[in-house]
Motif scaffolding. Structure first.
Motif, mmCIF file in Angstrom:
data_model
loop_
_atom_site.group_PDB
_atom_site.id
_atom_site.type_symbol
_atom_site.label_atom_id
_atom_site.label_comp_id
_atom_site.label_asym_id
_atom_site.label_seq_id
_atom_site.Cartn_x
_atom_site.Cartn_y
_atom_site.Cartn_z
ATOM 1 N N LEU A 114 -58.042 -39.746 -72.804
ATOM 2 C CA LEU A 114 -57.145 -39.672 -71.647
ATOM 3 C C LEU A 114 -56.027 -40.702 -71.754
ATOM 4 C CD1 LEU A 114 -56.786 -38.281 -68.848
ATOM 5 C CD2 LEU A 114 -58.105 -40.190 -67.881
ATOM 6 N N THR A 115 -54.808 -40.300 -71.417
ATOM 7 C CA THR A 115 -53.653 -41.214 -71.444
ATOM 8 C C THR A 115 -53.081 -41.342 -70.033
ATOM 9 O OG1 THR A 115 -52.291 -39.330 -72.148
ATOM 10 C CG2 THR A 115 -53.018 -40.857 -73.852
ATOM 11 N N TRP A 116 -52.386 -42.454 -69.799
ATOM 12 C CA TRP A 116 -51.889 -42.749 -68.457
ATOM 13 C C TRP A 116 -50.917 -41.684 -67.953
ATOM 14 C CZ3 TRP A 116 -54.621 -45.862 -65.723
ATOM 15 C CH2 TRP A 116 -55.265 -46.957 -66.296
ATOM 16 N N ASP A 117 -50.167 -41.081 -68.861
ATOM 17 C CA ASP A 117 -49.203 -40.069 -68.418
ATOM 18 C C ASP A 117 -49.877 -38.780 -67.955
ATOM 19 O OD1 ASP A 117 -50.017 -39.531 -71.061
ATOM 20 O OD2 ASP A 117 -48.221 -38.375 -71.468
ATOM 21 N N CYS A 118 -51.185 -38.665 -68.167
ATOM 22 C CA CYS A 118 -51.911 -37.470 -67.734
ATOM 23 C C CYS A 118 -52.613 -37.687 -66.390
ATOM 24 C CB CYS A 118 -52.930 -37.064 -68.801
ATOM 25 S SG CYS A 118 -52.172 -36.343 -70.267
ATOM 26 N N ILE A 119 -52.300 -38.791 -65.734
ATOM 27 C CA ILE A 119 -52.845 -39.046 -64.402
ATOM 28 C C ILE A 119 -51.736 -38.856 -63.376
ATOM 29 C CG2 ILE A 119 -53.914 -40.739 -62.875
ATOM 30 C CD1 ILE A 119 -55.130 -42.068 -65.326
ATOM 31 N N ASP A 120 -51.960 -37.993 -62.415
ATOM 32 C CA ASP A 120 -51.012 -37.782 -61.323
ATOM 33 C C ASP A 120 -51.564 -38.522 -60.102
ATOM 34 O OD1 ASP A 120 -49.546 -36.774 -59.100
ATOM 35 O OD2 ASP A 120 -48.985 -35.005 -60.281
ATOM 36 N N ASN A 147 -50.257 -59.995 -76.390
ATOM 37 C CA ASN A 147 -49.051 -59.457 -77.031
ATOM 38 C C ASN A 147 -49.357 -58.189 -77.814
ATOM 39 O OD1 ASN A 147 -46.285 -59.482 -77.550
ATOM 40 N ND2 ASN A 147 -46.532 -60.603 -79.479
ATOM 41 N N TYR A 148 -50.215 -57.346 -77.227
ATOM 42 C CA TYR A 148 -50.582 -56.073 -77.832
ATOM 43 C C TYR A 148 -49.724 -54.945 -77.247
ATOM 44 C CZ TYR A 148 -54.929 -58.117 -79.673
ATOM 45 O OH TYR A 148 -55.863 -58.875 -80.343
ATOM 46 N N GLU A 149 -49.639 -53.868 -78.001
ATOM 47 C CA GLU A 149 -48.948 -52.675 -77.512
ATOM 48 C C GLU A 149 -49.911 -51.499 -77.479
ATOM 49 O OE1 GLU A 149 -45.485 -51.841 -79.776
ATOM 50 O OE2 GLU A 149 -44.419 -53.664 -79.171
ATOM 51 N N ASN A 150 -49.701 -50.635 -76.539
ATOM 52 C CA ASN A 150 -50.510 -49.423 -76.391
ATOM 53 C C ASN A 150 -49.557 -48.232 -76.402
ATOM 54 O OD1 ASN A 150 -52.525 -47.543 -75.800
ATOM 55 N ND2 ASN A 150 -52.665 -48.097 -73.623
ATOM 56 N N PRO A 151 -48.938 -47.959 -77.577
ATOM 57 C CA PRO A 151 -47.869 -46.954 -77.646
ATOM 58 C C PRO A 151 -48.286 -45.553 -77.208
ATOM 59 C CG PRO A 151 -48.638 -47.503 -79.847
ATOM 60 C CD PRO A 151 -49.259 -48.499 -78.910
ATOM 61 N N ARG A 198 -59.719 -53.538 -82.428
ATOM 62 C CA ARG A 198 -58.631 -52.733 -82.979
ATOM 63 C C ARG A 198 -59.072 -52.115 -84.307
ATOM 64 N NH1 ARG A 198 -53.491 -56.490 -83.194
ATOM 65 N NH2 ARG A 198 -55.077 -57.941 -83.950
ATOM 66 N N ARG A 199 -58.406 -51.040 -84.675
ATOM 67 C CA ARG A 199 -58.689 -50.384 -85.944
ATOM 68 C C ARG A 199 -57.420 -50.380 -86.778
ATOM 69 N NH1 ARG A 199 -60.208 -45.057 -84.465
ATOM 70 N NH2 ARG A 199 -62.071 -46.011 -83.588
ATOM 71 N N ASN A 200 -57.493 -51.027 -87.943
ATOM 72 C CA ASN A 200 -56.314 -51.170 -88.810
ATOM 73 C C ASN A 200 -55.145 -51.804 -88.053
ATOM 74 O OD1 ASN A 200 -57.692 -49.849 -90.939
ATOM 75 N ND2 ASN A 200 -57.098 -47.845 -90.104
ATOM 76 N N GLY A 201 -55.484 -52.765 -87.203
ATOM 77 C CA GLY A 201 -54.451 -53.494 -86.471
ATOM 78 C C GLY A 201 -53.898 -52.763 -85.266
ATOM 79 N N GLU A 202 -54.422 -51.573 -84.950
ATOM 80 C CA GLU A 202 -53.899 -50.795 -83.833
ATOM 81 C C GLU A 202 -54.959 -50.629 -82.741
ATOM 82 O OE1 GLU A 202 -52.478 -47.052 -85.151
ATOM 83 O OE2 GLU A 202 -50.925 -47.878 -86.461
ATOM 84 N N LEU A 203 -54.477 -50.553 -81.501
ATOM 85 C CA LEU A 203 -55.371 -50.265 -80.389
ATOM 86 C C LEU A 203 -55.717 -48.789 -80.399
ATOM 87 C CD1 LEU A 203 -53.660 -52.348 -77.568
ATOM 88 C CD2 LEU A 203 -55.838 -52.836 -78.668
ATOM 89 N N VAL A 204 -56.990 -48.482 -80.245
ATOM 90 C CA VAL A 204 -57.463 -47.091 -80.312
ATOM 91 C C VAL A 204 -58.334 -46.803 -79.099
ATOM 92 C CG1 VAL A 204 -57.370 -46.940 -82.831
ATOM 93 C CG2 VAL A 204 -59.440 -47.807 -81.710
ATOM 94 N N PRO A 205 -58.540 -45.535 -78.769
ATOM 95 C CA PRO A 205 -59.412 -45.206 -77.636
ATOM 96 C C PRO A 205 -60.853 -45.566 -77.911
ATOM 97 C CG PRO A 205 -58.739 -43.208 -78.801
ATOM 98 C CD PRO A 205 -57.932 -44.330 -79.373
ATOM 99 N N VAL A 206 -61.631 -45.662 -76.844
ATOM 100 C CA VAL A 206 -63.047 -46.007 -76.979
ATOM 101 C C VAL A 206 -63.779 -44.946 -77.798
ATOM 102 C CG1 VAL A 206 -63.171 -47.314 -74.827
ATOM 103 C CG2 VAL A 206 -63.553 -44.840 -74.783
#
Length: 407
Positions: A230-236, A295-299, A309-317
């Protein structure tokens, strides 16, 4: 047009196509048909010629083995399936299907061989992991092996490697049948107990995050891969809804992906309550602070992020995130063990028992077939008692009324 027609009378014809010569012997393709005239038979001959002409030249006259064909099948078919489906197929092939049939030519793969294979799967084996059943595979597991074998051989027929699928020649009474066990669910008292426990926990960022996942699964019946992605843009926030349009497919840390959900029907809008929405709001606030502090990003805007993190990136649970949290609480409470998928069954059962239509529950779960939805429905003792009380009261009223009594 190469080929000939033999008239056997009574609208019976034989079509013959020359396949050239192998070691001095003519190879001939034949087919028996029913046709009302020679002209109709000629049309069938033309079609038959195209079938033969387009038939691949296979391993010296059709001697390709099951193992070699599986390699072709993996490349042309299995690799295009979903990650988890493809991985499950590969496990079934590696563990039992390939060891049993690898070197056997497709054309020699008979129904007897397949029945022997099925019978062997039914026998106890101390090397198997199925310790709960004394080393025996479950009926459902045996059915999965047969189902995959049937799928592969259907493709062999479709791609003209063999003329018939031997699985289709097995008598219905001999076919392995699955024995699906319904997942255990909590009754109202057990659910009440769990809810009271998690509401008494200190409201840490971790607790809020897991409670939000739990309530989404319980109220909407989403699959664990769906709420994980689930991503934030999918919450109304105004409509109080979430939109399911992707799912996490996770085999292991090095083999995972976020892609479309299970079926087209799985893409759906679901509604949540004010309480679940408030948990998501609290979780969003703590997540924003966490990202800022580190100082993380969640693109991709994932709602539920993994701790590591996985390979330096934030990933879903991962799919084990919520069940691990639930199990830690269940273990201390004495409650019956349930899985995250049990919450999906509970969402369907409680919704239906409280007045929701079956078709509404089907849409909520994202099922293509309403028969699948019916598997998710469980009987609740309290509702059964209520039904008995309602019927009993009505009968009592009829019994005690003056209607029909003689004056």
């Amino acid at each position: 047009m190469a080929g000939s027609i033999i008239d056997y009378g009574n609208n019976k014809w034989e079509l013959r196509i020359s396949g050239g010569y192998i070691n001095g012997k003519q190879k001939r393709h034949t087919k028996r048909i029913m046709a009302t005239s020679r002209r109709a038979a000629q049309k069938e001959l033309d079609k038959f010629y195209l079938e033969v002409a387009n038939k691949p030249k296979i391993d010296d006259g059709g001697k390709i083995t099951f193992g070699k064909f599986v390699e072709i099948w993996k490349e042309k078919h299995n690799a295009k399936l979903g990650l988890t489906t493809a991985a499950n197929h590969n496990d079934l092939l590696k563990n039992r299907l390939l060891p049993a049939f690898y070197g056997i030519p497709l054309k020699k793969l008979s129904t007897d061989r397949i029945l022997d294979f099925i019978e062997n799967l039914k026998q106890p084996n101390i090397n198997r992991r199925s310790n709960k059943q004394g080393g025996k595979l479950s009926a459902t597991s045996i059915h999965k092996h047969f189902k995959l074998l049937n799928l592969i051989l259907n493709k062999a027929v479709e791609w003209k490697y063999i003329d018939k699928n031997p699985c289709q020649q097995i008598a219905k009474s001999d076919l392995p049948k699955p024995n699906y066990h319904r997942l255990p669910i909590w009754n109202e008292q057990q659910l009440k107990m769990f809810l009271q426990i998690i509401e008494s926990l200190p409201e840490t960022a971790r607790v809020v995050k897991h409670k939000a996942m739990f309530y989404i699964a319980l109220i909407t019946g989403t699959r664990k891969g769906e709420f994980s992605a689930l991503t934030w843009d999918c919450i109304d926030w105004e409509e109080k809804s979430i939109y399911i349009n992707k799912s996490t497919k996770y085999i292991k840390s090095s083999l995972n992906e976020v892609s479309k959900p299970k079926t087209e029907k799985s893409e759906r809008k679901l509604y949540i309550d004010d309480y679940t929405l408030s948990l998501l709001e609290k979780h969003r606030e703590t997540q924003e602070k966490y990202l800022l502090e580190h100082n993380y990003e969640n693109p991709n805007g994932y709602v539920f992020l993994a701790v590591r993190r996985r390979n330096g990136e934030l990933v879903p649970v991962t799919p084990t995130c919520l069940p691990n949290w639930m199990n830690s609480i269940i273990g201390e409470s004495g409650l019956a063990h349930i899985t995250v998928h049990s919450l999906r069954h509970m969402a369907a059962t409680y919704a239906l028992n409280n007045g929701a239509a079956l078709t509404t529950v089907q849409t909520m779960l994202g099922h293509t077939n309403i028969r699948t939805t019916s598997i998710y429905l469980h009987d609740l003792d309290e509702k059964r008692k209520e039904a008995t009380a309602i019927l009993s009261n009505q009968i009592a009223q009829l019994r005690d009324s003056d209607i029909g009594r003689s004056k």
